[in-house]
Structure formats: structure tokens, C-alpha cells
Scaffold this motif. Sequence first.
Motif, mmCIF file in Angstrom:
data_model
loop_
_atom_site.group_PDB
_atom_site.id
_atom_site.type_symbol
_atom_site.label_atom_id
_atom_site.label_comp_id
_atom_site.label_asym_id
_atom_site.label_seq_id
_atom_site.Cartn_x
_atom_site.Cartn_y
_atom_site.Cartn_z
ATOM 1 N N GLU A 264 28.283 -33.738 54.739
ATOM 2 C CA GLU A 264 27.845 -34.084 56.095
ATOM 3 C C GLU A 264 29.029 -34.633 56.883
ATOM 4 O OE1 GLU A 264 26.198 -38.578 55.374
ATOM 5 O OE2 GLU A 264 24.802 -36.929 54.990
ATOM 6 N N THR A 265 28.836 -34.748 58.172
ATOM 7 C CA THR A 265 29.904 -35.182 59.076
ATOM 8 C C THR A 265 30.470 -36.542 58.681
ATOM 9 O OG1 THR A 265 28.885 -33.915 60.857
ATOM 10 C CG2 THR A 265 30.497 -35.568 61.499
ATOM 11 N N GLU A 266 29.639 -37.461 58.263
ATOM 12 C CA GLU A 266 30.116 -38.801 57.900
ATOM 13 C C GLU A 266 31.123 -38.753 56.750
ATOM 14 O OE1 GLU A 266 30.813 -42.813 58.163
ATOM 15 O OE2 GLU A 266 29.857 -41.478 59.618
ATOM 16 N N ASP A 267 30.999 -37.771 55.862
ATOM 17 C CA ASP A 267 31.988 -37.614 54.787
ATOM 18 C C ASP A 267 33.375 -37.335 55.360
ATOM 19 O OD1 ASP A 267 29.963 -37.924 52.915
ATOM 20 O OD2 ASP A 267 29.931 -35.808 52.310
ATOM 21 N N SER B 68 31.391 -43.484 48.645
ATOM 22 C CA SER B 68 30.858 -43.359 50.007
ATOM 23 C C SER B 68 30.617 -41.904 50.420
ATOM 24 C CB SER B 68 31.816 -44.012 51.015
ATOM 25 O OG SER B 68 32.967 -43.196 51.230
ATOM 26 N N LYS C 226 28.989 -38.250 50.167
ATOM 27 C CA LYS C 226 27.800 -37.557 49.663
ATOM 28 C C LYS C 226 28.155 -36.189 49.080
ATOM 29 C CE LYS C 226 24.348 -39.933 52.433
ATOM 30 N NZ LYS C 226 25.189 -40.969 52.949
ATOM 31 N N LYS D 67 39.457 -41.734 57.395
ATOM 32 C CA LYS D 67 39.750 -43.176 57.320
ATOM 33 C C LYS D 67 40.530 -43.502 56.043
ATOM 34 C CE LYS D 67 35.921 -45.041 60.033
ATOM 35 N NZ LYS D 67 34.675 -45.854 59.972
ATOM 36 N N VAL E 85 34.466 -38.272 58.328
ATOM 37 C CA VAL E 85 34.918 -39.535 58.930
ATOM 38 C C VAL E 85 35.521 -40.429 57.849
ATOM 39 C CG1 VAL E 85 34.149 -41.643 60.097
ATOM 40 C CG2 VAL E 85 33.235 -39.417 60.816
ATOM 41 N N GLN E 86 34.818 -40.588 56.726
ATOM 42 C CA GLN E 86 35.295 -41.447 55.643
ATOM 43 C C GLN E 86 36.583 -40.912 55.022
ATOM 44 O OE1 GLN E 86 34.152 -44.478 55.133
ATOM 45 N NE2 GLN E 86 32.699 -44.050 56.771
#
Length: 118
Positions: free
Chosen positions: A45-48, A11, A13, A54, A50-51
Amino acid sequence: MSSSFTAFKESIKGTVRQPGEEGYNLSKWAPNGTKPSKIIVTPAETEDIVQAIKYARLESLDIAIRGGGHSTSTASATNGLLIDMRNMTRVRVDEENKIGYIQAGARIHDIEVETMKY
């Protein structure tokens, strides 16, 4: 490697490294600031981020953030999951509103190059 780790790694990047893997880097400015992190995530990126948070919560891993890597304490070191921000160096200035947006890995030079234009 567990299926949850495999899914987590897929998940991201950016990069996910564990001890012994190519690119796993424990170098610190101060030798006393080094702890062998179980996982190092270098987000793209920011989503990394977040993941990574989590996943760390799911696995009950301590989390540390490395910005510029200049901490002389163990503030940016952990035996758990380290989020290494070194590649998130974007600096943007909203000239109209006089606001700067600076990613966590930006260093003074990155900031000065962009903000000196204004």
C-alpha cells in the motif's frame, strides 16, 4: 540487524528483503541493469512507500523505483533501497469525470483490461 531496521521492517505491510533472504530477487531484463540492492521493499500500500522513503533518508540510502521491470538502463537499480512496485497494479476509471487512476506497478495489459470497458 539494527533496532531502526527492525522497526522499519515491522511497519511495512508488504515485504522487506535483504541479500540472502528468500524472495530477494535481483533479476532484471538487462544484465547491465542489475545492482545488488541493500534492501528491496515490495509495498502492499501507499503507506509502505512513505515508510521506505523515510527509512532511506534516515539511513542515507540511495533510492530507486522499479515499475514494470523493463528498464534497460540502471534507472531502476540501486545499491541502496529499491522500491519494487510489482504488486501495486490497481487500475480504476472514474467514468463520470473521465479520469484513470493507475498504480505504479501496472503494466499495459492491466491498463487495457480496465480501460477497454469505456
